[in-house]
Design an enzyme around this catalytic site. Structure first.
Site: not given
Ligand code: F6P
Length: 539
Positions: A215, A269-270, A355
């Site tokens: 994304e 990440g979270r 999560e």
């Molecule tokens: O949804 C899964 C995940 O790995 C989350 O834990 C994380 O916050 C998000 O995708 C974004 O990941 P990144 O910061 O690596 O783009």
């Protein structure tokens, strides 16, 4: 093993709670309040600017005692020490979990693999501060020499939800910069934001811990392409910065190495808004406010680490939640902030909580036969009262709820504030007491309507009453829920810091994507095949 590994259902305390549950499950809180005039006092924690009243729960002193014993039986204290001392408690990913180091004072020591990481944290903080000041003061200019007016955060999940929620919550403290967040791979998201932008005055912050997320990279590439329609490659260095652990991929994207804000694999990440992932927060509200947010979180960390469990806010909230999840079989919890500013708070917590603790295998790798992660949902009051409160008051489901309120408003209009707080207080009182048949009759209700107007009450709530919404109090509030997540993960004997459950869908999506362009055909079930055919016929 860095964490204790104890099946909670085999502990003495769990067994006591099970037997005890049978004797208290039908008690009405109204009676508990009537029997003990001091109940609210016993079940309230006053700490700093927080007043946390958990007396409107279906607990007795005995329940509370057994819940605290459960915390001891699962060796919670040892687990807290393991986390704060940088042990590899994220065992399935082989990492320490030290988001707390991001808000520790400069003099603190947080050791990861033998190295104190606090100096590195402060190095990045200084970079955030300098960069923020340059952008906010207008000293840093875009490719045509104009100061920045807009900031776009490109990220998803933890690289979006935390900063987006905090920027929204701290709108009152915002400066002149307009901020947007682009997360969804649905092109509507990025294209609608692009419509509002001027290339010359927009700064793009690409946030991705891994810098591999579909994304984020798609959105970043779309924006880059749009940007280059009327700017040179050389302008990228002025307009694009990135936050990531993957320096190689960031550079490959074309971002100047001086524009990379590093983060570390010991920050999940979270739980990352406290790191450079919070750059957009710092830009939107200024570095001082960002620092105050961190200071608040650090105060909550100290409280969590040092306070005895009976008056430890995250521990108590976690235990009470386990009581409903595992004994009353409640499936979900509502988060109701009586603050429009906290509009995105429940959405943010959904990732943090679900999560982390949506797991069904314990720390031995064995399938679990008890309930783990709760479903989180919610909306601000008073809007929520006119939407789903009917079900909480009179539905068949038990939905424990956290009511979060701020005693002093920021706007200063006491009329609005009194109305808001009267609702805030009235709802938890109504949920506690309900309305009896006698009371309904006394209101002169027509006989045939009486049953419909009865409220059983006995619906549990926690009230988290805070002096005022400030960066510091918000920091405390977020950290409070982070620690609640940790405590529950320890009790349920699960690993809270991995998220393998999001991988399968990602893998299949990339396989399906290949089928759209080329002659690739994968085997699918008949439902998915039908849906694919439908899409291909319309595409
Ligand atoms: O949804 C899964 C995940 O790995 C989350 O834990 C994380 O916050 C998000 O995708 C974004 O990941 P990144 O910061 O690596 O783009």
């Amino acid at each position: 093993m860095a964490l204790p590994n104890i099946n909670p259902t085999n502990t003495k305390a769990w067994k006591k709670l099970q037997a005890h549950f049978e004797t208290v499950k039908d008690l009405h809180m109204k009676d508990l309040f009537a029997q003990d005039k001091n109940r609210a006092n016993k079940f309230t924690i006053n700490w700093d600017d927080f007043y946390v009243d958990f007396s409107k729960n279906r607990i007795t002193e005995e329940t509370f005692k057994y819940l605290l014993e459960l915390a001891d039986d699962v060796k919670l204290k040892e687990a807290i020490n393991s986390q704060f001392s940088g042990e590899v408690i994220n065992e399935t990913e082989g990492r320490a979990v030290l988001h707390t180091a991001l808000r520790a004072p400069k003099t603190a020591e947080c050791i990861v693999s033998g190295t104190n990481v606090v100096p590195e944290v402060y190095e990045v903080k200084e970079k955030i501060e300098a960069f923020t000041n340059e952008v906010v003061n207008g000293d840093r200019k875009g490719f045509t020499g104009k100061a920045f007016t807009h900031v776009v955060n490109i990220g998803i999940g933890g690289s979006d939800l935390g900063p987006a929620m905090v920027v929204d919550s701290l709108q009152y403290y915002k400066n002149h910069l307009t901020t947007y967040f682009v997360s969804n791979v649905d092109g509507d998201h990025v294209n609608e934001v692009i419509k509002k932008l001027d290339r010359e005055t927009t700064l793009f912050v690409i946030v991705s811990k891994t810098f591999t997320t579909q994304e984020t990279l798609s959105n970043a590439n779309t924006i880059k392409k749009w940007f280059l329609e009327s700017a040179d490659e050389s302008a990228i260095a002025k307009h694009f910065v990135a936050v990531s652990t993957n320096l190689e991929n960031v550079q490959e994207f074309g971002i100047d190495s001086s524009n990379i804000f590093p983060m570390w694999d010991w920050v999940g990440g979270r739980f990352s808004l406290w790191s450079a992932v919070g750059l957009t927060i710092s830009l939107a509200v200024g570095y001082k406010n960002f620092e105050n947010l961190l200071r608040g979180a650090n105060k909550m960390d100290e409280h969590f680490k040092n306070e005895e469990f009976s008056s430890n806010i995250p521990v108590v909230l976690a235990l009470v939640s386990v009581w409903y999840n595992n004994f009353f079989s409640a499936e979900s919890e509502a988060i109701i902030p009586y603050s429009q500013y906290l509009n995105q708070f429940a959405t943010y917590l959904q990732q943090g909580i679900m999560e982390s603790n949506g797991k069904s295998v314990d720390r031995n790798g064995q399938a679990i036969n008890y309930q783990t992660g709760t479903i989180i949902w919610g909306e601000p009051g008073t809007n929520a009262q006119h939407a789903f409160f009917q079900l909480i008051h009179q539905g068949t489901k038990l939905i424990p709820a956290d009511f979060i309120g701020f005693a002093k408003s920021l706007h200063g209009d006491q009329d609005h504030q009194d109305k808001l707080i009267s609702n805030f207080l009235a709802q938890t009182e109504a949920l506690l007491n309900g309305k009896t048949e006698a009371e309904v009759i006394a209101e002169g209700t027509k006989e045939s309507i009486i049953p419909f107007k009865i409220f059983q009450g006995n619906k549990p709530t926690n009230t988290i009453f805070i002096d005022q919404l400030t960066p510091e109090s918000l920091g405390k509030l977020i950290a409070m829920y982070e620690h609640k997540i940790f405590v529950q993960g320890i009790i349920w004997n699960i690993f809270s810091y991995d998220q393998f459950g999001v991988e399968l869908g990602k893998q299949l999506a990339s396989k399906i994507l290949k089928e759209f362009g080329a002659d690739v055909k994968n085997e699918h079930d008949s439902s998915t095949s039908g849906l694919l055919d439908f899409y291909m016929s319309k595409r």
